[in-house]
Design a protein around this motif. Structure first.
Motif, PDB file in Angstrom:
ATOM      1  N   ARG A  17       0.811  -1.217   0.000  1.00 35.55           N
ATOM      2  CA  ARG A  17       0.000   0.000   0.000  1.00 35.55           C
ATOM      3  C   ARG A  17       0.847   1.270   0.000  1.00 35.55           C
ATOM      4  NH1 ARG A  17      -5.330   0.511   3.384  1.00 35.55           N
ATOM      5  NH2 ARG A  17      -5.640  -1.179   1.939  1.00 35.55           N
ATOM      6  N   PHE A  18       1.850   1.315   0.848  1.00 37.10           N
ATOM      7  CA  PHE A  18       2.632   2.535   1.001  1.00 37.10           C
ATOM      8  C   PHE A  18       3.825   2.616   0.065  1.00 37.10           C
ATOM      9  CE2 PHE A  18       0.657   2.057   5.258  1.00 37.10           C
ATOM     10  CZ  PHE A  18      -0.128   3.193   5.201  1.00 37.10           C
ATOM     11  N   PHE A  19       4.311   1.482  -0.387  1.00 33.35           N
ATOM     12  CA  PHE A  19       5.497   1.447  -1.239  1.00 33.35           C
ATOM     13  C   PHE A  19       5.215   0.619  -2.488  1.00 33.35           C
ATOM     14  CE2 PHE A  19       6.958   1.740   3.186  1.00 33.35           C
ATOM     15  CZ  PHE A  19       7.570   2.981   3.130  1.00 33.35           C
ATOM     16  N   SER A  20       4.189   0.978  -3.203  1.00 31.43           N
ATOM     17  CA  SER A  20       3.776   0.187  -4.359  1.00 31.43           C
ATOM     18  C   SER A  20       4.804   0.204  -5.483  1.00 31.43           C
ATOM     19  CB  SER A  20       2.421   0.674  -4.869  1.00 31.43           C
ATOM     20  OG  SER A  20       2.531   2.034  -5.253  1.00 31.43           O
ATOM     21  N   ASN A  21       5.634   1.225  -5.531  1.00 31.40           N
ATOM     22  CA  ASN A  21       6.639   1.322  -6.582  1.00 31.40           C
ATOM     23  C   ASN A  21       8.027   1.304  -5.934  1.00 31.40           C
ATOM     24  OD1 ASN A  21       7.844   1.636  -9.048  1.00 31.40           O
ATOM     25  ND2 ASN A  21       7.365   3.798  -9.248  1.00 31.40           N
ATOM     26  N   THR A  22       8.350   0.180  -5.297  1.00 30.87           N
ATOM     27  CA  THR A  22       9.593   0.112  -4.546  1.00 30.87           C
ATOM     28  C   THR A  22      10.782  -0.168  -5.447  1.00 30.87           C
ATOM     29  OG1 THR A  22       9.312  -2.238  -4.131  1.00 30.87           O
ATOM     30  CG2 THR A  22       8.467  -0.737  -2.458  1.00 30.87           C
ATOM     31  N   SER A  23      11.931   0.143  -4.939  1.00 23.29           N
ATOM     32  CA  SER A  23      13.171  -0.188  -5.615  1.00 23.29           C
ATOM     33  C   SER A  23      14.155  -0.665  -4.553  1.00 23.29           C
ATOM     34  CB  SER A  23      13.733   1.017  -6.363  1.00 23.29           C
ATOM     35  OG  SER A  23      14.129   2.017  -5.465  1.00 23.29           O
ATOM     36  N   PHE A  24      15.134  -1.403  -4.987  1.00 25.64           N
ATOM     37  CA  PHE A  24      16.110  -1.975  -4.062  1.00 25.64           C
ATOM     38  C   PHE A  24      16.818  -0.889  -3.258  1.00 25.64           C
ATOM     39  CE2 PHE A  24      20.213  -4.206  -3.245  1.00 25.64           C
ATOM     40  CZ  PHE A  24      19.684  -5.228  -2.470  1.00 25.64           C
ATOM     41  N   GLU A  25      17.015   0.279  -3.854  1.00 28.46           N
ATOM     42  CA  GLU A  25      17.718   1.359  -3.170  1.00 28.46           C
ATOM     43  C   GLU A  25      16.978   1.844  -1.932  1.00 28.46           C
ATOM     44  OE1 GLU A  25      16.910   1.549  -6.473  1.00 28.46           O
ATOM     45  OE2 GLU A  25      18.859   1.110  -7.342  1.00 28.46           O
ATOM     46  N   TRP A  26      15.660   1.726  -1.920  1.00 27.81           N
ATOM     47  CA  TRP A  26      14.885   2.212  -0.778  1.00 27.81           C
ATOM     48  C   TRP A  26      15.247   1.487   0.503  1.00 27.81           C
ATOM     49  CZ3 TRP A  26      12.574   6.546   0.063  1.00 27.81           C
ATOM     50  CH2 TRP A  26      12.134   7.293  -1.015  1.00 27.81           C
ATOM     51  N   VAL A  27      15.730   0.251   0.419  1.00 25.61           N
ATOM     52  CA  VAL A  27      16.163  -0.473   1.609  1.00 25.61           C
ATOM     53  C   VAL A  27      17.252   0.320   2.323  1.00 25.61           C
ATOM     54  CG1 VAL A  27      17.300  -2.577   2.425  1.00 25.61           C
ATOM     55  CG2 VAL A  27      15.562  -2.701   0.617  1.00 25.61           C
ATOM     56  N   TYR A  28      18.174   0.866   1.557  1.00 24.73           N
ATOM     57  CA  TYR A  28      19.291   1.612   2.137  1.00 24.73           C
ATOM     58  C   TYR A  28      18.860   2.987   2.621  1.00 24.73           C
ATOM     59  CZ  TYR A  28      21.538  -2.267  -0.041  1.00 24.73           C
ATOM     60  OH  TYR A  28      21.873  -3.538  -0.403  1.00 24.73           O
ATOM     61  N   TYR A  29      18.006   3.650   1.871  1.00 20.68           N
ATOM     62  CA  TYR A  29      17.479   4.937   2.328  1.00 20.68           C
ATOM     63  C   TYR A  29      16.770   4.752   3.668  1.00 20.68           C
ATOM     64  CZ  TYR A  29      18.079   6.483  -2.539  1.00 20.68           C
ATOM     65  OH  TYR A  29      18.579   6.786  -3.777  1.00 20.68           O
ATOM     66  N   GLU A  30      15.959   3.721   3.761  1.00 21.09           N
ATOM     67  CA  GLU A  30      15.189   3.477   4.976  1.00 21.09           C
ATOM     68  C   GLU A  30      16.103   3.133   6.153  1.00 21.09           C
ATOM     69  OE1 GLU A  30      11.738   3.429   7.204  1.00 21.09           O
ATOM     70  OE2 GLU A  30      12.039   4.122   5.149  1.00 21.09           O
ATOM     71  N   ALA A  31      17.139   2.352   5.907  1.00 22.94           N
ATOM     72  CA  ALA A  31      18.081   2.001   6.983  1.00 22.94           C
ATOM     73  C   ALA A  31      18.750   3.248   7.544  1.00 22.94           C
ATOM     74  CB  ALA A  31      19.129   1.017   6.462  1.00 22.94           C
ATOM     75  N   ILE A  32      19.133   4.154   6.677  1.00 21.13           N
ATOM     76  CA  ILE A  32      19.783   5.386   7.140  1.00 21.13           C
ATOM     77  C   ILE A  32      18.777   6.303   7.825  1.00 21.13           C
ATOM     78  CG2 ILE A  32      20.982   7.470   6.367  1.00 21.13           C
ATOM     79  CD1 ILE A  32      22.345   5.616   4.251  1.00 21.13           C
TER      80      ILE A  32
END
Length: 72
Positions: free
Chosen positions: A11-26
Motif C-alpha cells: 500500500r505505502f510502497f507500491s513502486n519500490t526499488s532496491f535502493e529504498w532499503v538503504y534509504y530506509e536504513a539510514i
C-alpha cells in the motif's frame, strides 16, 4: 494494533526499488538519534555477480520493548 506488514508495504510502497532499503536504513538510524552512521561498500570484482557487499552500522538507540510496540 498489529500491522500486516506485506499489505502495508504494497500500500505505502507500491513502486519500490532496491535502493529504498538503504534509504530506509539510514533514515531509521537518524530517527534513532545515531551520531555515527557508517556505510561500508566492498566490491571484489565488478563483473562478478554477488561480489558486492554493503553494510550500514550506526550507534542509534535501536529497538527496546516500547519502540517495538510502537513499530508494530
Amino acid at each position: 494494533m498489529l500491522v500486516d506488514t506485506p499489505s502495508a508495504v504494497k500500500r505505502f510502497f507500491s513502486n519500490t526499488s532496491f535502493e529504498w532499503v538503504y534509504y530506509e536504513a539510514i533514515a531509521n538510524a537518524i530517527d534513532a538519534n545515531a551520531k555515527n552512521i557508517v556505510v561500508n561498500i566492498q566490491i571484489d570484482e565488478l563483473s562478478l555477480p554477488g561480489s558486492l557487499q554493503l553494510e550500514i552500522t550506526d550507534d542509534g538507540c535501536g529497538f527496546n520493548n516500547k519502540r517495538f510496540e510502537k513499530f508494530t
